[in-house]
Motif scaffolding. Structure first.
Motif, PDB file in Angstrom:
ATOM      1  N   MET A 196     -10.159  41.756  14.269  1.00  5.89           N
ATOM      2  CA  MET A 196     -11.429  42.017  13.329  1.00  5.89           C
ATOM      3  C   MET A 196     -10.615  43.251  12.617  1.00  5.89           C
ATOM      4  SD  MET A 196     -14.436  41.817  15.756  1.00  5.89           S
ATOM      5  CE  MET A 196     -14.282  43.315  17.028  1.00  5.89           C
ATOM      6  N   ILE A 197     -10.806  43.362  11.084  1.00  5.17           N
ATOM      7  CA  ILE A 197     -10.100  44.308  10.310  1.00  5.17           C
ATOM      8  C   ILE A 197     -11.025  44.667   9.045  1.00  5.17           C
ATOM      9  CG2 ILE A 197      -7.859  43.014  10.908  1.00  5.17           C
ATOM     10  CD1 ILE A 197      -7.702  41.911   8.165  1.00  5.17           C
ATOM     11  N   HIS A 198     -10.417  45.643   8.708  1.00  7.21           N
ATOM     12  CA  HIS A 198     -10.931  46.212   7.382  1.00  7.21           C
ATOM     13  C   HIS A 198     -10.318  45.343   6.414  1.00  7.21           C
ATOM     14  CE1 HIS A 198     -12.138  48.607   3.631  1.00  7.21           C
ATOM     15  NE2 HIS A 198     -12.886  49.362   4.584  1.00  7.21           N
ATOM     16  N   ARG A 199     -11.285  44.797   5.331  1.00 11.35           N
ATOM     17  CA  ARG A 199     -10.544  43.731   4.412  1.00 11.35           C
ATOM     18  C   ARG A 199      -9.528  44.586   3.462  1.00 11.35           C
ATOM     19  NH1 ARG A 199     -14.961  42.635   2.658  1.00 11.35           N
ATOM     20  NH2 ARG A 199     -15.404  40.535   3.755  1.00 11.35           N
ATOM     21  N   TYR A 201      -7.125  46.111   4.478  1.00 14.82           N
ATOM     22  CA  TYR A 201      -5.793  46.061   5.287  1.00 14.82           C
ATOM     23  C   TYR A 201      -5.338  44.948   5.361  1.00 14.82           C
ATOM     24  CZ  TYR A 201      -7.130  51.070   6.512  1.00 14.82           C
ATOM     25  OH  TYR A 201      -7.284  52.122   6.422  1.00 14.82           O
ATOM     26  N   GLU A 202      -5.931  43.587   5.144  1.00 16.64           N
ATOM     27  CA  GLU A 202      -5.458  42.192   5.027  1.00 16.64           C
ATOM     28  C   GLU A 202      -4.056  41.834   5.062  1.00 16.64           C
ATOM     29  OE1 GLU A 202      -6.960  37.900   4.374  1.00 16.64           O
ATOM     30  OE2 GLU A 202      -8.139  39.475   3.344  1.00 16.64           O
ATOM     31  N   THR A 206      -1.382  41.444   7.676  1.00 17.33           N
ATOM     32  CA  THR A 206      -0.690  40.076   7.591  1.00 17.33           C
ATOM     33  C   THR A 206       0.805  40.204   7.441  1.00 17.33           C
ATOM     34  OG1 THR A 206      -2.628  38.957   6.802  1.00 17.33           O
ATOM     35  CG2 THR A 206      -0.662  37.698   6.460  1.00 17.33           C
ATOM     36  N   LEU A 218      -7.375  36.177  12.207  1.00 13.35           N
ATOM     37  CA  LEU A 218      -8.536  37.145  11.790  1.00 13.35           C
ATOM     38  C   LEU A 218     -10.089  36.478  11.763  1.00 13.35           C
ATOM     39  CD1 LEU A 218      -6.667  38.211   8.327  1.00 13.35           C
ATOM     40  CD2 LEU A 218      -6.279  39.255  10.451  1.00 13.35           C
ATOM     41  N   CYS A 220     -12.703  38.305  11.728  1.00 19.72           N
ATOM     42  CA  CYS A 220     -13.617  38.984  10.994  1.00 19.72           C
ATOM     43  C   CYS A 220     -12.918  39.908  10.195  1.00 19.72           C
ATOM     44  CB  CYS A 220     -14.740  39.736  11.921  1.00 19.72           C
ATOM     45  SG  CYS A 220     -15.886  40.542  10.862  1.00 19.72           S
ATOM     46  N   LYS A 221     -13.370  39.962   8.581  1.00 19.40           N
ATOM     47  CA  LYS A 221     -13.036  41.087   7.837  1.00 19.40           C
ATOM     48  C   LYS A 221     -14.299  41.721   7.351  1.00 19.40           C
ATOM     49  CE  LYS A 221     -10.889  37.610   5.730  1.00 19.40           C
ATOM     50  NZ  LYS A 221     -10.186  36.757   4.508  1.00 19.40           N
ATOM     51  N   SER A 222     -14.097  42.853   7.095  1.00 18.64           N
ATOM     52  CA  SER A 222     -15.417  43.929   7.049  1.00 18.64           C
ATOM     53  C   SER A 222     -14.794  44.917   5.817  1.00 18.64           C
ATOM     54  CB  SER A 222     -15.974  44.562   8.180  1.00 18.64           C
ATOM     55  OG  SER A 222     -16.987  45.420   7.699  1.00 18.64           O
ATOM     56  N   ASP A 223     -16.082  45.173   5.141  1.00 22.33           N
ATOM     57  CA  ASP A 223     -15.726  46.419   4.206  1.00 22.33           C
ATOM     58  C   ASP A 223     -16.088  47.854   4.746  1.00 22.33           C
ATOM     59  OD1 ASP A 223     -15.144  44.911   1.905  1.00 22.33           O
ATOM     60  OD2 ASP A 223     -17.334  44.279   1.729  1.00 22.33           O
TER      61      ASP A 223
END
Length: 302
Positions: A196-199, A201-202, A206, A218, A220-223
């Motif tokens: 689960m990452i902050h968007r 840093y995708e 990666t 991934l 979950c991606k979050s703001d």
């Protein structure tokens, strides 16, 4: 209307009780001072003095004027002092915007040192993700922002903060890490793990995972960092967050492991508008930040 000069002349006479002595104190001749007071009485439509042979006495109207005149001069002195304090950066309010994790690590330590020099200064904090901080800065609601992504160097000036590593927030009951005693783990340990990452840093995460020989899963991606930390605390997956995020949520369920081979570092910066006037307080704060950036050990001084 009374002028400031007339008020000062009137108070000199009231304090001395003698127009000749008052004129000497004011470094002027007596006749001009007498004319000034006569004009003042005519403009106010009230008699201010009872003129005796030896001492001038104030009338009732004169006593009222004396009290008010003293208050006015005191207020003016206080106003001038406050303005000078604001200009010196010793008084007023400093508005700062900060990304969540930065706001609970370096900023409080800098504020503690800053307040020891400027104890009468107040702060107004705005918190949010870096995009929100940029918006607040552009709108003029804050003077200084702490952000975690690239920005337009033509629009903003900046002080770079030393990079910090990303860490994995892992639930203590995760079976793949139960026997992991090291505080640092190789990135390959995250193969097939639900991340689960902050968007923002995708791409960075990666790229580093691919360097380590795998594509990340991934989940979950979050703001925002807070939700993915909460999900990690609930054992939904592993949150990848900046090291400064440790302690953002109270939890006894999470253990944090710094990632290595390769290490993933993230950058942050203090920024402000390039062509906008900064208050003296903001300028002093940035000077302190620059000093601390050169000598981080200052943050640990009592």
């Amino acid at each position: 209307m009374m002028s400031l000069r007339e008020i000062k002349y009137f108070l000199a006479i009231a304090q001395e009780g003698n127009i000749t002595t008052a004129a000497q104190q004011l470094h002027m001749a007596q006749p001009p001072l007498s004319r000034q007071m006569k004009n003042l009485e005519e403009n106010l439509g009230a008699k201010l003095f009872e003129r005796g042979h030896r001492k001038i006495q104030l009338t009732e109207a004169g006593c009222v004027l004396r009290n008010r005149a003293e208050q006015l001069l005191k207020l003016m002195d206080t106003t001038v002092k406050e303005i000078r304090e604001i200009e010196s950066g010793a008084h007023g309010t400093l508005s700062i915007g900060t990304a969540s994790s930065s706001g609970v690590t370096i900023l409080p330590k800098v504020a503690r040192i800053f307040r020891s020099h400027y104890p009468d200064l107040k702060f107004e904090l705005w918190e949010g993700e870096s995009i929100r901080i940029i918006e607040l800065l552009n709108a003029g609601l804050i003077e200084i922002g702490l952000v975690r992504f690239s920005f337009d160097a033509d629009t903003y000036e900046s002080i770079q903060i030393p990079k910090e590593p990303l860490v994995a927030a892992i639930h203590k009951n995760n079976p793949d890490f139960l026997n992991e005693k090291q505080d640092v783990i190789p990135l390959r340990k995250l193969i097939d793990q639900p991340l689960m990452i902050h968007r923002k840093y995708e791409a960075l995460i990666t790229e580093h995972c691919q360097q380590a020989g795998f594509n990340p899963y991934l989940l979950c991606k979050s703001d925002d960092i807070m939700p993915i930390l909460a999900w990690a605390d609930a054992d939904v997956g592993i949150a990848i967050v900046p090291k400064a995020a440790i302690g953002l949520i109270p939890s006894t369920n999470l253990v944090f492991k710094t990632l290595s081979d390769p290490c993933i570092d993230v950058a942050s910066a203090v920024i402000w508008m390039r062509n906008r006037h900064l208050s003296a307080a903001a300028r002093h704060f940035l000077t302190l930040f620059t000093t601390i950036n050169k000598d981080p050990l200052l943050l640990d001084l009592p």
